[in-house]
Design a protein around this motif. Structure first.
Motif, PDB file in Angstrom:
ATOM      1  N   VAL A 115     -16.564   3.153   1.994  1.00 47.84           N
ATOM      2  CA  VAL A 115     -16.915   3.974   1.127  1.00 47.84           C
ATOM      3  C   VAL A 115     -16.203   4.338  -0.089  1.00 47.84           C
ATOM      4  N   THR A 116     -14.635   5.076   0.416  1.00 48.72           N
ATOM      5  CA  THR A 116     -13.740   5.327  -0.413  1.00 48.72           C
ATOM      6  C   THR A 116     -13.399   4.375  -0.453  1.00 48.72           C
ATOM      7  N   ARG A 117     -12.308   3.453  -0.448  1.00 51.87           N
ATOM      8  CA  ARG A 117     -12.009   2.162  -0.370  1.00 51.87           C
ATOM      9  C   ARG A 117     -12.282   1.117  -1.640  1.00 51.87           C
ATOM     10  N   LEU A 118     -13.516   1.630  -2.139  1.00 47.21           N
ATOM     11  CA  LEU A 118     -14.268   0.312  -3.315  1.00 47.21           C
ATOM     12  C   LEU A 118     -15.549   1.418  -4.334  1.00 47.21           C
ATOM     13  N   ASP A 172     -14.391   6.347  -8.919  1.00 47.74           N
ATOM     14  CA  ASP A 172     -14.338   7.089  -9.136  1.00 47.74           C
ATOM     15  C   ASP A 172     -12.429   7.481  -8.133  1.00 47.74           C
ATOM     16  N   ARG A 173     -11.792   6.121  -7.509  1.00 48.71           N
ATOM     17  CA  ARG A 173     -11.148   6.455  -5.897  1.00 48.71           C
ATOM     18  C   ARG A 173      -9.555   6.718  -7.133  1.00 48.71           C
ATOM     19  N   ILE A 174      -9.043   7.669  -6.290  1.00 48.39           N
ATOM     20  CA  ILE A 174      -8.063   7.597  -7.417  1.00 48.39           C
ATOM     21  C   ILE A 174      -6.980   6.802  -6.770  1.00 48.39           C
ATOM     22  N   THR A 175      -6.082   5.864  -7.650  1.00 47.58           N
ATOM     23  CA  THR A 175      -5.017   4.694  -7.260  1.00 47.58           C
ATOM     24  C   THR A 175      -3.432   5.432  -7.541  1.00 47.58           C
ATOM     25  N   LYS A 176      -3.258   6.537  -8.177  1.00 46.93           N
ATOM     26  CA  LYS A 176      -2.577   6.817  -9.117  1.00 46.93           C
ATOM     27  C   LYS A 176      -2.264   8.111  -8.476  1.00 46.93           C
ATOM     28  N   SER A 222       1.513  11.847 -12.455  1.00 47.89           N
ATOM     29  CA  SER A 222       2.306  12.511 -12.147  1.00 47.89           C
ATOM     30  C   SER A 222       3.604  12.102 -12.987  1.00 47.89           C
ATOM     31  N   GLY A 223       3.761  10.681 -13.239  1.00 48.66           N
ATOM     32  CA  GLY A 223       4.439   9.869 -13.147  1.00 48.66           C
ATOM     33  C   GLY A 223       4.993   8.875 -12.466  1.00 48.66           C
ATOM     34  N   LEU A 224       4.801   9.762 -11.183  1.00 51.56           N
ATOM     35  CA  LEU A 224       4.992   8.807 -10.140  1.00 51.56           C
ATOM     36  C   LEU A 224       4.284   7.588  -9.667  1.00 51.56           C
ATOM     37  N   GLY A 225       5.060   6.525  -9.016  1.00 51.49           N
ATOM     38  CA  GLY A 225       4.186   5.408  -8.673  1.00 51.49           C
ATOM     39  C   GLY A 225       3.721   4.583  -9.928  1.00 51.49           C
TER      40      GLY A 225
END
Length: 99
Positions: free
Chosen positions: A72-75, A78-82, A96-99
């Motif tokens: 539900v969250t992983r797929l 609109d999941r934030i990945t950064k 943020s510039g990180l990751g």
């Protein structure tokens, strides 16, 4: 439900049917800091399902809905990945510039 039978779960608009697990790994849930134990059943490198580990000291074989329905969250589209940051509460989130 028998532990050897994989289940279907709802992930947004998708029904995921990953198949029969080939092996399992004991791990800790990553959603919060409680430390609930899980048995992750896998087919190759793909997670088939997560089952609350009956010998888990923090959860005694139980879990919250976030842990048993990871798709539900992983797929979610609109999941934030950064990493994100908001300079002020009145501003929008920005990378943020990180990751």
């Amino acid at each position: 439900m028998p532990a050897s039978k994989p289940h279907r779960y709802f992930a947004g608009k998708f029904i995921i049917e990953p198949g029969q697990p080939e092996h399992s790994v004991i791990t800790t849930c990553a959603y919060c800091g409680v430390g609930c134990g899980f048995k992750v059943e896998m087919k190759g490198n793909t997670v088939v399902r997560m089952v609350p580990w009956k010998d888990g000291k923090a959860n005694d074989g139980h879990s919250c809905v976030k842990a048993v329905l990871p798709g539900v969250t992983r797929l979610h589209k609109d999941r934030i990945t950064k990493p994100m940051i908001r300079a002020k509460i009145s501003r929008s989130m920005a990378r943020s510039g990180l990751g």
